[in-house]
Design a protein around this motif. Structure first.
Motif, PDB file in Angstrom:
ATOM      1  N   SER A  86     -44.579 -67.602 -52.237  1.00 49.34           N
ATOM      2  CA  SER A  86     -44.115 -68.966 -52.533  1.00 49.34           C
ATOM      3  C   SER A  86     -43.536 -69.016 -53.938  1.00 49.34           C
ATOM      4  CB  SER A  86     -45.273 -69.970 -52.407  1.00 49.34           C
ATOM      5  OG  SER A  86     -46.293 -69.647 -53.340  1.00 49.34           O
ATOM      6  N   ILE A 144     -41.824 -69.056 -57.479  1.00 50.42           N
ATOM      7  CA  ILE A 144     -40.931 -68.158 -58.232  1.00 50.42           C
ATOM      8  C   ILE A 144     -40.890 -66.765 -57.594  1.00 50.42           C
ATOM      9  CG2 ILE A 144     -40.522 -67.103 -60.490  1.00 50.42           C
ATOM     10  CD1 ILE A 144     -42.177 -69.463 -61.720  1.00 50.42           C
ATOM     11  N   ARG A 172     -51.948 -63.181 -50.925  1.00 49.51           N
ATOM     12  CA  ARG A 172     -53.155 -63.117 -50.096  1.00 49.51           C
ATOM     13  C   ARG A 172     -52.883 -63.620 -48.694  1.00 49.51           C
ATOM     14  NH1 ARG A 172     -56.640 -66.610 -54.062  1.00 49.51           N
ATOM     15  NH2 ARG A 172     -54.637 -67.662 -53.861  1.00 49.51           N
ATOM     16  N   THR A 173     -51.893 -64.524 -48.557  1.00 48.24           N
ATOM     17  CA  THR A 173     -51.598 -65.124 -47.248  1.00 48.24           C
ATOM     18  C   THR A 173     -50.408 -64.399 -46.620  1.00 48.24           C
ATOM     19  OG1 THR A 173     -52.121 -67.177 -48.417  1.00 48.24           O
ATOM     20  CG2 THR A 173     -51.401 -67.380 -46.136  1.00 48.24           C
ATOM     21  N   ASP A 195     -55.383 -59.197 -52.893  1.00 49.82           N
ATOM     22  CA  ASP A 195     -55.839 -60.151 -53.906  1.00 49.82           C
ATOM     23  C   ASP A 195     -55.782 -59.419 -55.245  1.00 49.82           C
ATOM     24  OD1 ASP A 195     -57.334 -61.670 -55.686  1.00 49.82           O
ATOM     25  OD2 ASP A 195     -58.727 -62.370 -54.144  1.00 49.82           O
ATOM     26  N   VAL A 196     -54.869 -59.821 -56.104  1.00 51.63           N
ATOM     27  CA  VAL A 196     -54.654 -59.059 -57.343  1.00 51.63           C
ATOM     28  C   VAL A 196     -55.872 -59.074 -58.268  1.00 51.63           C
ATOM     29  CG1 VAL A 196     -52.131 -59.285 -57.372  1.00 51.63           C
ATOM     30  CG2 VAL A 196     -53.541 -61.021 -58.513  1.00 51.63           C
ATOM     31  N   CYS A 200     -46.246 -61.459 -60.514  1.00 51.68           N
ATOM     32  CA  CYS A 200     -45.933 -62.899 -60.541  1.00 51.68           C
ATOM     33  C   CYS A 200     -47.098 -63.746 -60.034  1.00 51.68           C
ATOM     34  CB  CYS A 200     -44.678 -63.137 -59.685  1.00 51.68           C
ATOM     35  SG  CYS A 200     -43.992 -64.783 -59.832  1.00 51.68           S
ATOM     36  N   TYR A 260     -56.001 -71.762 -68.434  1.00 54.96           N
ATOM     37  CA  TYR A 260     -54.675 -71.281 -68.008  1.00 54.96           C
ATOM     38  C   TYR A 260     -53.897 -70.707 -69.189  1.00 54.96           C
ATOM     39  CZ  TYR A 260     -50.000 -71.273 -65.959  1.00 54.96           C
ATOM     40  OH  TYR A 260     -48.759 -70.886 -65.512  1.00 54.96           O
ATOM     41  N   LYS A 290     -52.695 -66.748 -70.037  1.00 58.42           N
ATOM     42  CA  LYS A 290     -51.290 -66.356 -70.227  1.00 58.42           C
ATOM     43  C   LYS A 290     -51.076 -65.761 -71.614  1.00 58.42           C
ATOM     44  CE  LYS A 290     -49.730 -67.589 -66.180  1.00 58.42           C
ATOM     45  NZ  LYS A 290     -49.312 -66.569 -65.221  1.00 58.42           N
ATOM     46  N   GLY A 304     -40.836 -72.375 -68.266  1.00 57.28           N
ATOM     47  CA  GLY A 304     -41.305 -73.728 -68.517  1.00 57.28           C
ATOM     48  C   GLY A 304     -41.806 -74.309 -67.205  1.00 57.28           C
ATOM     49  N   ILE A 330     -41.663 -75.330 -63.467  1.00 57.98           N
ATOM     50  CA  ILE A 330     -40.901 -74.998 -62.260  1.00 57.98           C
ATOM     51  C   ILE A 330     -41.556 -75.733 -61.084  1.00 57.98           C
ATOM     52  CG2 ILE A 330     -39.896 -73.109 -60.900  1.00 57.98           C
ATOM     53  CD1 ILE A 330     -39.379 -72.844 -63.961  1.00 57.98           C
ATOM     54  N   THR A 387     -42.994 -75.840 -57.977  1.00 55.92           N
ATOM     55  CA  THR A 387     -43.587 -74.921 -56.990  1.00 55.92           C
ATOM     56  C   THR A 387     -44.928 -75.520 -56.534  1.00 55.92           C
ATOM     57  OG1 THR A 387     -44.951 -73.700 -58.572  1.00 55.92           O
ATOM     58  CG2 THR A 387     -42.668 -72.955 -58.318  1.00 55.92           C
TER      59      THR A 387
HETATM   60  N1  LIG Z   1     -44.548 -73.322 -61.770  1.00 58.36           N
HETATM   61  C1  LIG Z   1     -44.525 -73.355 -63.093  1.00 58.36           C
HETATM   62  O1  LIG Z   1     -44.201 -74.388 -63.719  1.00 58.36           O
HETATM   63  C2  LIG Z   1     -44.910 -72.148 -63.881  1.00 58.36           C
HETATM   64  C3  LIG Z   1     -44.714 -72.186 -65.270  1.00 58.36           C
HETATM   65  C4  LIG Z   1     -45.048 -71.081 -66.026  1.00 58.36           C
HETATM   66  C5  LIG Z   1     -45.543 -69.951 -65.405  1.00 58.36           C
HETATM   67  N2  LIG Z   1     -45.723 -69.935 -64.050  1.00 58.36           N
HETATM   68  C6  LIG Z   1     -46.270 -68.719 -63.457  1.00 58.36           C
HETATM   69  O2  LIG Z   1     -45.377 -68.250 -62.482  1.00 58.36           O
HETATM   70  C7  LIG Z   1     -46.101 -67.482 -61.521  1.00 58.36           C
HETATM   71  C8  LIG Z   1     -45.723 -67.935 -60.126  1.00 58.36           C
HETATM   72  O3  LIG Z   1     -46.222 -69.248 -59.937  1.00 58.36           O
HETATM   73  P1  LIG Z   1     -45.480 -70.340 -59.068  1.00 58.36           P
HETATM   74  O4  LIG Z   1     -45.215 -71.490 -59.939  1.00 58.36           O
HETATM   75  O5  LIG Z   1     -44.371 -69.726 -58.312  1.00 58.36           O
HETATM   76  O6  LIG Z   1     -46.681 -70.807 -58.121  1.00 58.36           O
HETATM   77  P2  LIG Z   1     -47.013 -70.547 -56.590  1.00 58.36           P
HETATM   78  O7  LIG Z   1     -45.888 -70.960 -55.735  1.00 58.36           O
HETATM   79  O8  LIG Z   1     -48.340 -71.146 -56.365  1.00 58.36           O
HETATM   80  O9  LIG Z   1     -47.083 -68.950 -56.522  1.00 58.36           O
HETATM   81  C9  LIG Z   1     -48.202 -68.226 -56.879  1.00 58.36           C
HETATM   82  C10 LIG Z   1     -48.354 -67.130 -55.846  1.00 58.36           C
HETATM   83  O10 LIG Z   1     -49.404 -66.277 -56.259  1.00 58.36           O
HETATM   84  C11 LIG Z   1     -50.168 -65.934 -55.118  1.00 58.36           C
HETATM   85  N3  LIG Z   1     -51.529 -65.698 -55.573  1.00 58.36           N
HETATM   86  C12 LIG Z   1     -52.370 -66.582 -56.173  1.00 58.36           C
HETATM   87  N4  LIG Z   1     -53.540 -65.998 -56.431  1.00 58.36           N
HETATM   88  C13 LIG Z   1     -53.440 -64.716 -55.983  1.00 58.36           C
HETATM   89  C14 LIG Z   1     -54.311 -63.616 -55.968  1.00 58.36           C
HETATM   90  N5  LIG Z   1     -55.549 -63.697 -56.450  1.00 58.36           N
HETATM   91  N6  LIG Z   1     -53.868 -62.444 -55.445  1.00 58.36           N
HETATM   92  C15 LIG Z   1     -52.618 -62.347 -54.951  1.00 58.36           C
HETATM   93  N7  LIG Z   1     -51.745 -63.356 -54.931  1.00 58.36           N
HETATM   94  C16 LIG Z   1     -52.157 -64.519 -55.445  1.00 58.36           C
HETATM   95  C17 LIG Z   1     -50.088 -67.135 -54.190  1.00 58.36           C
HETATM   96  O11 LIG Z   1     -50.136 -66.747 -52.824  1.00 58.36           O
HETATM   97  P3  LIG Z   1     -51.522 -66.675 -52.018  1.00 58.36           P
HETATM   98  O12 LIG Z   1     -52.279 -67.930 -52.325  1.00 58.36           O
HETATM   99  O13 LIG Z   1     -51.106 -66.516 -50.601  1.00 58.36           O
HETATM  100  O14 LIG Z   1     -52.202 -65.452 -52.533  1.00 58.36           O
HETATM  101  C18 LIG Z   1     -48.684 -67.666 -54.468  1.00 58.36           C
HETATM  102  O15 LIG Z   1     -47.743 -67.173 -53.547  1.00 58.36           O
HETATM  103  C19 LIG Z   1     -47.583 -67.683 -61.853  1.00 58.36           C
HETATM  104  O16 LIG Z   1     -48.038 -66.564 -62.587  1.00 58.36           O
HETATM  105  C20 LIG Z   1     -47.580 -68.923 -62.718  1.00 58.36           C
HETATM  106  O17 LIG Z   1     -48.671 -68.970 -63.592  1.00 58.36           O
HETATM  107  C21 LIG Z   1     -45.420 -70.998 -63.280  1.00 58.36           C
END
Ligand SMILES: NC(=O)c1ccc[n+]([C@@H]2O[C@H](COP(=O)([O-])OP(=O)(O)OC[C@H]3O[C@@H](n4cnc5c(N)ncnc54)[C@H](OP(=O)(O)O)[C@@H]3O)[C@@H](O)[C@H]2O)c1
Length: 262
Positions: free
Chosen positions: A20, A22, A42-43, A64-65, A91, A156, A160, A187, A189, A191
């Motif tokens: 899902s 990014i 994981r899914t 699961d990372v 990611c 969080y 990071k 920044g 996103i 999601t």
């Molecule tokens: N969205 C923002 O504004 C933002 C800003 C700064 C940084 N980020 C970073 O960008 C990255 C991607 O986040 P996103 O915003 O794209 O959110 P997201 O759509 O929730 O994506 C996170 C993904 O990580 C997987 N995940 C979570 N825990 C996991 C685990 N223990 N093992 C393996 N996979 C795992 C989830 O899938 P499953 O649940 O299926 O495992 C999900 O597909 C993250 O590191 C987040 O901290 C996001």
């Protein structure tokens, strides 16, 4: 890309958190460019959907990372799928806010397991396969939130910031070998991670825009990819002028009006 491998080469890539947001947008763009891409999460269901766009060039590896045993098994499976990795993007990430400064260590551990130990585990499992590449690149996704102390983001933001330091240390340790490490700090996103946020998110971008920024930064061989600039520059400035942040801005953001007693 790195020294001798061109971005136009067909690369062998592993992306965690690819189901899902990014990670999925990165996976889709890299698959469309013709690379061989291993996608993890994981899914399984969303990963299988992404795989359908190019079944021969996409492999699904659910793991699961944050779980050492799951990652050890992934290391073995990775070795069966490919004999080299040119690009790894760690990611996978999660977010739990600390509402009311509860300092609940179980919550902090969950966040660190995925966001920090997930990156460590991903690098450990990938390293032998990265070593087979002429110009390996390891990317970890941090966050602009680690630049200054945001209220409620104790777990969080700290996880990071830990990723930031970890990558710098790995970069120093690998300065004599051809491993390039890259820190991505997005920044806000749009999601699943941010959809529950109940506050205004300035300069919100969509995952496709974020993925394009990341890939452009990788092509330019940046070691830190911050975006959007409209947010990263003010935050960098505020990091240098911390009294402005803590005296003027933080009091408007915090929800804590008194400390809990007893
Ligand atoms: N969205 C923002 O504004 C933002 C800003 C700064 C940084 N980020 C970073 O960008 C990255 C991607 O986040 P996103 O915003 O794209 O959110 P997201 O759509 O929730 O994506 C996170 C993904 O990580 C997987 N995940 C979570 N825990 C996991 C685990 N223990 N093992 C393996 N996979 C795992 C989830 O899938 P499953 O649940 O299926 O495992 C999900 O597909 C993250 O590191 C987040 O901290 C996001």
């Amino acid at each position: 890309m790195a020294d001798s491998v061109q971005w136009t080469d067909k690369l062998s890539i592993w992306i965690t958190g690819a189901g899902s947001g990014i990670g999925a947008a990165l996976a889709r763009q890299l698959i469309a460019e013709g690379h061989f891409v291993i996608i993890s999460g994981r899914t399984r269901a969303p990963l299988l959907t992404i795989q359908q766009s190019a079944p021969k060039r996409v492999r699904v590896l659910d793991c699961d990372v944050g779980d050492d045993r799951s990652m050890a098994a992934s290391g073995e499976l990775l070795g069966e799928v490919t004999d080299q990795l040119d690009l790894v993007i760690a990611c996978a990430g999660t977010c739990e806010y600390d509402d009311g400064l509860t300092l609940d260590s179980a919550s902090y551990r969950r966040v660190f397991d995925t966001n920090f130990f997930g990156v460590v585990n991903t690098l450990r499992v990938a390293l032998p396969l990265l070593a087979s590449s002429r110009a390996p690149v390891f990317v970890a996704v941090g966050s602009l939130s680690s630049l200054v102390g945001f209220p409620r983001a104790e777990a969080y933001g700290a996880s990071k910031a830990a990723v930031d330091y970890f990558l710098q240390s790995v970069r120093a340790d690998t300065s004599l070998v051809p491993l390039r490490t890259v820190l991505v700090r997005p920044g806000f996103i749009d999601t699943p991670l941010t959809r529950a946020n109940d506050f205004e998110m300035p300069f919100l971008m969509n995952p496709e825009q974020a993925a394009r920024r990341i890939l452009r930064g990788l092509e330019k061989k940046k070691s830190i990819i911050d975006f959007p600039r409209r947010l990263s520059w003010p935050l960098r400035l505020l990091r240098c002028c911390s009294p402005v942040w803590f005296r003027l801005i933080a009091p408007r953001l915090t929800r804590i009006r008194h400390l809990r007693r007893g």
